[in-house]
Design an enzyme around this catalytic site. Structure first.
Site, PDB file in Angstrom:
ATOM      1  N   SER A 211     -35.597  10.245  -6.098  1.00 32.17           N
ATOM      2  CA  SER A 211     -34.403   9.597  -5.482  1.00 32.17           C
ATOM      3  C   SER A 211     -34.146   9.596  -4.001  1.00 32.17           C
ATOM      4  O   SER A 211     -34.504  10.656  -3.630  1.00 32.17           O
ATOM      5  CB  SER A 211     -33.292   9.875  -6.416  1.00 32.17           C
ATOM      6  OG  SER A 211     -32.895  11.157  -6.060  1.00 32.17           O
ATOM      7  N   ASP A 212     -33.272   8.779  -3.600  1.00 36.26           N
ATOM      8  CA  ASP A 212     -32.905   8.818  -2.198  1.00 36.26           C
ATOM      9  C   ASP A 212     -31.714   9.669  -2.194  1.00 36.26           C
ATOM     10  O   ASP A 212     -31.103   9.807  -3.290  1.00 36.26           O
ATOM     11  CB  ASP A 212     -32.853   7.509  -1.604  1.00 36.26           C
ATOM     12  CG  ASP A 212     -32.828   7.639  -0.071  1.00 36.26           C
ATOM     13  OD1 ASP A 212     -32.810   8.766   0.354  1.00 36.26           O
ATOM     14  OD2 ASP A 212     -32.946   6.683   0.600  1.00 36.26           O
ATOM     15  N   TRP A 213     -30.907   9.653  -1.121  1.00 34.83           N
ATOM     16  CA  TRP A 213     -29.929  10.796  -1.017  1.00 34.83           C
ATOM     17  C   TRP A 213     -28.900  10.323  -1.848  1.00 34.83           C
ATOM     18  O   TRP A 213     -28.244   9.292  -1.798  1.00 34.83           O
ATOM     19  CB  TRP A 213     -29.406  10.748   0.611  1.00 34.83           C
ATOM     20  CG  TRP A 213     -28.432  11.574   0.719  1.00 34.83           C
ATOM     21  CD1 TRP A 213     -27.131  11.376   1.035  1.00 34.83           C
ATOM     22  CD2 TRP A 213     -28.334  12.904   1.006  1.00 34.83           C
ATOM     23  NE1 TRP A 213     -26.281  12.210   1.470  1.00 34.83           N
ATOM     24  CE2 TRP A 213     -27.067  13.164   1.284  1.00 34.83           C
ATOM     25  CE3 TRP A 213     -29.352  13.927   0.758  1.00 34.83           C
ATOM     26  CZ2 TRP A 213     -26.834  14.809   1.371  1.00 34.83           C
ATOM     27  CZ3 TRP A 213     -29.097  15.175   1.056  1.00 34.83           C
ATOM     28  CH2 TRP A 213     -27.741  15.615   1.305  1.00 34.83           C
TER      29      TRP A 213
END
Length: 240
Positions: A211-213
């Site tokens: 996942s991204d941030w």
């Protein structure tokens, strides 16, 4: 910013704590888009858009290989790069992080960069794992704002936003980061059709998706498709 020796010490402390609390090592990744900019004294190279302007695959590979060498010297084994976000909205603020608007150029520079980062084996002392991003449609947000919805007919998806991933997956890319925004009204992190049917089923990707941030949290807080974090984690996991 820390020098390589400080990063080594920092990473050792993290791993010691992880092993003391369950035995599972930490896989630590970092953004080194055009060189290890978080390592004090490391070499910085042109931004990806400038690298693309050279039309030079060998240069892209050489710079990626040097970047990997300096990352591994700092005990950093995983690079969140290259970005394969075909930049086709001129007001999108992260166009510099892409290889531009052309699909073929993105594919060729992406393949060269992945090969430079990973070499023959990313577990040796001179190479790291690459991470393609941000799957997919990230570079064509409807409003131009970063991490916001994209709307793409399937024909455009297949013509402009999948070929560069197919090429770099075939070149051995080990990991992929997911688009932070929505794709045709569905958050990419909860989109099973995109992450499982297309990415794993059609493109044949067998590696790690990341996942991204804070994007799992955002399924609750911004997209409002999950009631709480537990449901968001399950939703993302089931999506792929």
């Amino acid at each position: 910013y820390m020098v390589a020796a400080e990063w080594n010490e920092f990473m050792q402390r993290i791993q010691n704590m992880a092993i003391a609390n369950g035995g599972i090592p930490v896989l630590y990744g970092i953004d080194a888009i055009h060189g290890p900019n978080y390592v004090d004294g490391a070499t910085l190279f042109p931004q990806p858009l400038a690298m693309a302007a050279t039309f030079n695959r060998d240069l892209a590979r050489d710079c990626a290989e040097m970047c990997a060498y300096e990352l591994k010297a700092a005990s950093l084994p995983w690079n969140f790069s290259p970005a394969l976000d075909v930049g086709r909205n001129p007001v999108w603020p992260r166009t510099w992080e892409s290889f531009g608007e052309d699909v073929y150029l993105n594919t060729e520079m992406g393949i060269a960069t992945v090969k430079g980062y990973q070499g023959e084996s990313p577990v040796d002392n001179e190479h790291v794992a690459a991470c393609l991003k941000h799957f997919t449609g990230y570079g064509i947000p409807f409003t131009g704002d970063d991490r916001t919805p994209a709307y793409l007919p399937e024909r455009q998806l297949r013509e402009y936003y999948l070929p560069q991933y197919q090429g770099t997956i075939d070149a051995g890319a080990l990991t992929i980061m997911i688009n932070s925004g929505e794709f045709n009204g569905i958050p990419a992190h909860a989109n099973r059709w995109l992450l499982t049917d297309i990415l794993r089923g059609e493109l044949g990707f067998e590696g790690l998706l990341v996942s991204d941030w804070e994007d799992i949290h955002k399924l609750v807080e911004e997209h409002h498709v999950a009631a709480d974090l537990k449901e968001a984690v399950r939703m993302a996991d089931m999506a792929g």
